[in-house]
Design a protein around this motif. Structure first.
Motif, PDB file in Angstrom:
ATOM      1  N   GLU A  58      -4.010 -17.734  -7.024  1.00  0.00           N
ATOM      2  CA  GLU A  58      -3.671 -18.901  -7.849  1.00  0.00           C
ATOM      3  C   GLU A  58      -4.106 -20.199  -7.169  1.00  0.00           C
ATOM      4  O   GLU A  58      -4.585 -21.124  -7.827  1.00  0.00           O
ATOM      5  CB  GLU A  58      -2.169 -18.935  -8.140  1.00  0.00           C
ATOM      6  CG  GLU A  58      -1.715 -17.850  -9.090  1.00  0.00           C
ATOM      7  CD  GLU A  58      -0.200 -17.711  -9.165  1.00  0.00           C
ATOM      8  OE1 GLU A  58       0.285 -17.289 -10.222  1.00  0.00           O
ATOM      9  OE2 GLU A  58       0.497 -18.015  -8.160  1.00  0.00           O
ATOM     10  N   ASN A  59      -3.941 -20.272  -5.864  1.00  0.00           N
ATOM     11  CA  ASN A  59      -4.333 -21.475  -5.133  1.00  0.00           C
ATOM     12  C   ASN A  59      -5.839 -21.615  -5.034  1.00  0.00           C
ATOM     13  O   ASN A  59      -6.368 -22.719  -5.131  1.00  0.00           O
ATOM     14  CB  ASN A  59      -3.657 -21.508  -3.768  1.00  0.00           C
ATOM     15  CG  ASN A  59      -2.234 -21.998  -3.889  1.00  0.00           C
ATOM     16  OD1 ASN A  59      -1.990 -23.193  -3.956  1.00  0.00           O
ATOM     17  ND2 ASN A  59      -1.286 -21.073  -3.974  1.00  0.00           N
ATOM     18  N   VAL A  60      -6.550 -20.502  -4.875  1.00  0.00           N
ATOM     19  CA  VAL A  60      -8.018 -20.564  -4.885  1.00  0.00           C
ATOM     20  C   VAL A  60      -8.487 -21.118  -6.230  1.00  0.00           C
ATOM     21  O   VAL A  60      -9.339 -22.006  -6.285  1.00  0.00           O
ATOM     22  CB  VAL A  60      -8.633 -19.173  -4.607  1.00  0.00           C
ATOM     23  CG1 VAL A  60     -10.133 -19.176  -4.898  1.00  0.00           C
ATOM     24  CG2 VAL A  60      -8.374 -18.751  -3.168  1.00  0.00           C
ATOM     25  N   ALA A  61      -7.904 -20.627  -7.326  1.00  0.00           N
ATOM     26  CA  ALA A  61      -8.274 -21.116  -8.658  1.00  0.00           C
ATOM     27  C   ALA A  61      -7.927 -22.594  -8.809  1.00  0.00           C
ATOM     28  O   ALA A  61      -8.721 -23.378  -9.350  1.00  0.00           O
ATOM     29  CB  ALA A  61      -7.580 -20.284  -9.741  1.00  0.00           C
ATOM     30  N   ARG A  62      -6.756 -23.004  -8.313  1.00  0.00           N
ATOM     31  CA  ARG A  62      -6.340 -24.410  -8.403  1.00  0.00           C
ATOM     32  C   ARG A  62      -7.296 -25.297  -7.607  1.00  0.00           C
ATOM     33  O   ARG A  62      -7.741 -26.335  -8.071  1.00  0.00           O
ATOM     34  CB  ARG A  62      -4.904 -24.564  -7.899  1.00  0.00           C
ATOM     35  CG  ARG A  62      -4.353 -25.967  -8.002  1.00  0.00           C
ATOM     36  CD  ARG A  62      -2.885 -26.133  -7.606  1.00  0.00           C
ATOM     37  NE  ARG A  62      -2.200 -25.054  -6.947  1.00  0.00           N
ATOM     38  CZ  ARG A  62      -1.466 -24.108  -7.565  1.00  0.00           C
ATOM     39  NH1 ARG A  62      -1.349 -24.114  -8.880  1.00  0.00           N
ATOM     40  NH2 ARG A  62      -0.860 -23.166  -6.871  1.00  0.00           N
ATOM     41  N   TRP A  63      -7.621 -24.874  -6.381  1.00  0.00           N
ATOM     42  CA  TRP A  63      -8.533 -25.666  -5.567  1.00  0.00           C
ATOM     43  C   TRP A  63      -9.896 -25.773  -6.238  1.00  0.00           C
ATOM     44  O   TRP A  63     -10.523 -26.818  -6.230  1.00  0.00           O
ATOM     45  CB  TRP A  63      -8.651 -25.085  -4.167  1.00  0.00           C
ATOM     46  CG  TRP A  63      -7.411 -25.216  -3.335  1.00  0.00           C
ATOM     47  CD1 TRP A  63      -6.250 -25.866  -3.665  1.00  0.00           C
ATOM     48  CD2 TRP A  63      -7.203 -24.684  -2.028  1.00  0.00           C
ATOM     49  NE1 TRP A  63      -5.344 -25.766  -2.638  1.00  0.00           N
ATOM     50  CE2 TRP A  63      -5.891 -25.040  -1.623  1.00  0.00           C
ATOM     51  CE3 TRP A  63      -7.977 -23.935  -1.165  1.00  0.00           C
ATOM     52  CZ2 TRP A  63      -5.362 -24.677  -0.388  1.00  0.00           C
ATOM     53  CZ3 TRP A  63      -7.450 -23.573   0.067  1.00  0.00           C
ATOM     54  CH2 TRP A  63      -6.153 -23.947   0.448  1.00  0.00           C
ATOM     55  N   GLY A  64     -10.373 -24.666  -6.830  1.00  0.00           N
ATOM     56  CA  GLY A  64     -11.663 -24.692  -7.520  1.00  0.00           C
ATOM     57  C   GLY A  64     -11.657 -25.628  -8.714  1.00  0.00           C
ATOM     58  O   GLY A  64     -12.647 -26.305  -8.991  1.00  0.00           O
ATOM     59  N   SER A  65     -10.518 -25.696  -9.421  1.00  0.00           N
ATOM     60  CA  SER A  65     -10.424 -26.565 -10.607  1.00  0.00           C
ATOM     61  C   SER A  65     -10.394 -28.044 -10.231  1.00  0.00           C
ATOM     62  O   SER A  65     -10.532 -28.898 -11.104  1.00  0.00           O
ATOM     63  CB  SER A  65      -9.189 -26.205 -11.428  1.00  0.00           C
ATOM     64  OG  SER A  65      -8.000 -26.646 -10.778  1.00  0.00           O
ATOM     65  N   GLN A  66     -10.246 -28.349  -8.950  1.00  0.00           N
ATOM     66  CA  GLN A  66     -10.238 -29.735  -8.502  1.00  0.00           C
ATOM     67  C   GLN A  66     -11.652 -30.274  -8.281  1.00  0.00           C
ATOM     68  O   GLN A  66     -11.832 -31.420  -7.876  1.00  0.00           O
ATOM     69  CB  GLN A  66      -9.396 -29.867  -7.229  1.00  0.00           C
ATOM     70  CG  GLN A  66      -7.938 -29.565  -7.481  1.00  0.00           C
ATOM     71  CD  GLN A  66      -7.114 -29.452  -6.215  1.00  0.00           C
ATOM     72  OE1 GLN A  66      -7.625 -29.521  -5.102  1.00  0.00           O
ATOM     73  NE2 GLN A  66      -5.816 -29.260  -6.378  1.00  0.00           N
ATOM     74  N   PHE A  67     -12.644 -29.423  -8.558  1.00  0.00           N
ATOM     75  CA  PHE A  67     -14.057 -29.818  -8.449  1.00  0.00           C
ATOM     76  C   PHE A  67     -14.735 -29.590  -9.790  1.00  0.00           C
ATOM     77  O   PHE A  67     -14.455 -28.618 -10.475  1.00  0.00           O
ATOM     78  CB  PHE A  67     -14.775 -28.980  -7.379  1.00  0.00           C
ATOM     79  CG  PHE A  67     -14.419 -29.377  -5.979  1.00  0.00           C
ATOM     80  CD1 PHE A  67     -15.215 -30.267  -5.275  1.00  0.00           C
ATOM     81  CD2 PHE A  67     -13.288 -28.880  -5.374  1.00  0.00           C
ATOM     82  CE1 PHE A  67     -14.878 -30.650  -3.989  1.00  0.00           C
ATOM     83  CE2 PHE A  67     -12.941 -29.260  -4.084  1.00  0.00           C
ATOM     84  CZ  PHE A  67     -13.740 -30.141  -3.389  1.00  0.00           C
ATOM     85  N   GLU A  68     -15.627 -30.498 -10.149  1.00  0.00           N
ATOM     86  CA  GLU A  68     -16.443 -30.269 -11.334  1.00  0.00           C
ATOM     87  C   GLU A  68     -17.904 -30.377 -10.945  1.00  0.00           C
ATOM     88  O   GLU A  68     -18.258 -31.033  -9.963  1.00  0.00           O
ATOM     89  CB  GLU A  68     -16.082 -31.243 -12.460  1.00  0.00           C
ATOM     90  CG  GLU A  68     -16.379 -32.698 -12.183  1.00  0.00           C
ATOM     91  CD  GLU A  68     -15.979 -33.620 -13.332  1.00  0.00           C
ATOM     92  OE1 GLU A  68     -15.135 -33.256 -14.164  1.00  0.00           O
ATOM     93  OE2 GLU A  68     -16.531 -34.729 -13.376  1.00  0.00           O
ATOM     94  N   GLY A  69     -18.736 -29.696 -11.717  1.00  0.00           N
ATOM     95  CA  GLY A  69     -20.175 -29.772 -11.481  1.00  0.00           C
ATOM     96  C   GLY A  69     -20.670 -28.901 -10.347  1.00  0.00           C
ATOM     97  O   GLY A  69     -21.821 -29.007  -9.945  1.00  0.00           O
TER      98      GLY A  69
END
Length: 191
Positions: A91-102
């Motif tokens: 869940e945290n890996v997904a959350r951290w990934g969602s904090q970046f775009e592009g």
């Protein structure tokens, strides 16, 4: 009727506080001695290139990372929420990934450091710089990166999240690797 020790409630409170509270960073080391910090049942050595920052809400520690060439410094936030709190590693890996775009989805690996399972994470792109109580974007920051580790510590997950300009995070990877290799279980005394 069972006999209770008169200090049993105090002992329970002390053990509860010790298990759930974050240990502050150690006092400044003597010359030649490395600084350490602890939380969640683990202790780690703080990279000598990093500077311990002021306390911040929800964090065990914050370290300033040296600036890369022509960029601002990065930071490494260390978080511990308690056993079973703060979400799973995935869940945290997904959350951290969602904090970046592009950028590409976060890259992950799983390794073992001194008998503890460690989830390593990297991401890059435009950082949305979440902050505040609702974790709203504080402004987009292009050219940023993340290098992180989620340690399955004895008392729950401990999160090491380094973010900053790509050059600062590239320079922080070796010290982060050293810090993760330095992790040791903390022996908890019972009485």
């Amino acid at each position: 009727m069972p006999i209770r020790h008169p200090f049993a409630p105090v002992r329970t409170l002390v053990l509860l506080l010790a298990a759930t509270s974050a240990a502050p960073a150690a006092p400044p080391p003597e010359s030649g001695e490395a600084a350490t910090a602890a939380s969640g049942g683990i202790r780690w050595t703080i990279p000598k290139e990093w500077t311990a920052g002021a306390t911040r809400p929800m964090r065990v520690a914050t370290y300033a990372l040296p600036a890369g060439k022509g960029a601002e410094p990065g930071e490494c936030g260390v978080f511990y929420f308690g056993r079973g709190r703060g979400g799973s590693a995935d869940e945290n890996v997904a959350r951290w990934g969602s904090q970046f775009e592009g950028g590409a989805p976060p890259q992950t690996t799983v390794e073992t450091a001194n008998g503890l399972r460690v989830h390593r994470v990297s991401a890059s792109g435009t950082y949305l710089a979440p902050g505040g109580p609702m974790m709203q974007s504080q402004g987009k920051k292009p050219g940023y990166a993340l290098a992180g580790a989620i340690v399955e510590a004895p008392e729950g997950l401990v999160f090491f999240k380094c973010t900053g300009p790509s050059s600062a995070i590239t320079a922080a990877k070796a010290p982060l690797d050293g810090m993760i290799r330095s992790i040791r279980r903390v022996l908890v005394a019972t009485f």
